[in-house]
Design a protein around this motif. Sequence first.
Motif, PDB file in Angstrom:
ATOM      1  N   UNK A 161      10.990 113.706 -29.775  1.00 33.90           N
ATOM      2  CA  UNK A 161      11.170 112.255 -30.068  1.00 33.90           C
ATOM      3  C   UNK A 161      12.146 111.521 -31.103  1.00 33.90           C
ATOM      4  N   UNK A 162      12.306 112.324 -32.332  1.00 40.85           N
ATOM      5  CA  UNK A 162      13.313 112.005 -33.207  1.00 40.85           C
ATOM      6  C   UNK A 162      14.786 112.038 -32.726  1.00 40.85           C
ATOM      7  N   UNK A 163      14.946 113.107 -31.863  1.00 36.74           N
ATOM      8  CA  UNK A 163      16.215 113.238 -31.459  1.00 36.74           C
ATOM      9  C   UNK A 163      16.497 112.418 -30.040  1.00 36.74           C
ATOM     10  N   UNK A 164      15.710 112.298 -29.457  1.00 36.12           N
ATOM     11  CA  UNK A 164      16.383 111.637 -27.906  1.00 36.12           C
ATOM     12  C   UNK A 164      16.262 110.154 -27.950  1.00 36.12           C
ATOM     13  N   UNK A 165      16.053 109.593 -28.964  1.00 33.29           N
ATOM     14  CA  UNK A 165      15.954 107.982 -28.995  1.00 33.29           C
ATOM     15  C   UNK A 165      17.008 107.504 -30.027  1.00 33.29           C
ATOM     16  N   UNK A 166      17.809 108.441 -30.491  1.00 30.41           N
ATOM     17  CA  UNK A 166      19.079 108.157 -31.350  1.00 30.41           C
ATOM     18  C   UNK A 166      19.712 107.060 -31.091  1.00 30.41           C
ATOM     19  N   UNK A 167      20.053 107.518 -29.526  1.00 31.31           N
ATOM     20  CA  UNK A 167      21.014 106.298 -28.946  1.00 31.31           C
ATOM     21  C   UNK A 167      20.772 104.869 -28.941  1.00 31.31           C
ATOM     22  N   UNK A 168      19.491 104.834 -29.323  1.00 29.79           N
ATOM     23  CA  UNK A 168      18.920 103.304 -29.374  1.00 29.79           C
ATOM     24  C   UNK A 168      19.118 102.571 -30.732  1.00 29.79           C
ATOM     25  N   UNK A 169      19.346 103.425 -31.765  1.00 31.91           N
ATOM     26  CA  UNK A 169      19.558 102.709 -32.938  1.00 31.91           C
ATOM     27  C   UNK A 169      20.776 103.095 -33.741  1.00 31.91           C
ATOM     28  N   UNK A 170      21.407 104.229 -33.418  1.00 26.54           N
ATOM     29  CA  UNK A 170      22.781 104.846 -34.160  1.00 26.54           C
ATOM     30  C   UNK A 170      23.835 103.960 -33.458  1.00 26.54           C
ATOM     31  N   UNK A 171      24.552 103.467 -34.387  1.00 31.03           N
ATOM     32  CA  UNK A 171      25.763 102.549 -34.134  1.00 31.03           C
ATOM     33  C   UNK A 171      27.250 103.333 -34.263  1.00 31.03           C
ATOM     34  N   UNK A 172      28.223 103.017 -33.319  1.00 30.47           N
ATOM     35  CA  UNK A 172      29.191 103.842 -33.603  1.00 30.47           C
ATOM     36  C   UNK A 172      29.947 103.203 -34.747  1.00 30.47           C
ATOM     37  N   UNK A 173      30.504 104.203 -35.499  1.00 35.94           N
ATOM     38  CA  UNK A 173      31.156 103.721 -36.966  1.00 35.94           C
ATOM     39  C   UNK A 173      30.123 103.207 -37.857  1.00 35.94           C
ATOM     40  N   UNK A 174      28.671 103.652 -37.757  1.00 39.36           N
ATOM     41  CA  UNK A 174      27.915 103.181 -38.919  1.00 39.36           C
ATOM     42  C   UNK A 174      27.708 104.412 -39.994  1.00 39.36           C
ATOM     43  N   UNK A 175      26.923 104.230 -40.949  1.00 43.32           N
ATOM     44  CA  UNK A 175      27.187 104.976 -42.263  1.00 43.32           C
ATOM     45  C   UNK A 175      26.799 106.496 -41.756  1.00 43.32           C
TER      46      UNK A 175
END
Length: 214
Positions: A161-175
Amino acid sequence: MPRGRSATYDDQREFILAQAAQLFARRGYPATSMNQVAEACNLSKATLYHYYKDKSSLLISIAETHVSRLAALVVEEEASAHTDEERLRRFIYRIVEEYAGAQDAHRVLTDDVRFLEEEDRERVLNQEREVVAGFARAVSALRPGAPSDDLAKPLTMLLFGMINWMFTWMKPGGRLDHASIAPIVADLFLGGIGAVKSPPAIRRPGGRSVKESG
């Protein structure tokens, strides 16, 4: 004699899969046509059909290619000589790394497998189950009562659950990028929130890395 495949045939198939995965991820599988895939690949529709017979075959190939890489990762790590904790950490690091390079395919696997015919869907889901089972064994090995730990599967699903949904909130070029988030996930899962350490470097918008102060 039948004409053989060109040297670039496999490369072209991979390129088509990448473009199709991007379209399916952004538009949704039902809303994407073979015409749109052909246009994205700068191919005629007839040429596209030379590589893939229909849209379903594209979806099958995207899903199976992605999940097969995950399954291979599990096999490799289970055959390693690492300690139990090292093995689980490597599972986490490697699957996050795999997702980082296949975000479109991962979204397709998550959202669109339901559109496959039952036989194809079950084949893909069975491979997914093998991946989950491998992670569950790694989780169970760190808990009392292994290997008959009845919480291994639920804990594994919480980890996913932690890993699979990273793509919903991690932004390219983010911190934070995937390389810096993987150890955070591992620390949080294995040691709790108090065990989480700030990464040695964070990313600023624009891709520049800077050292954390303190």
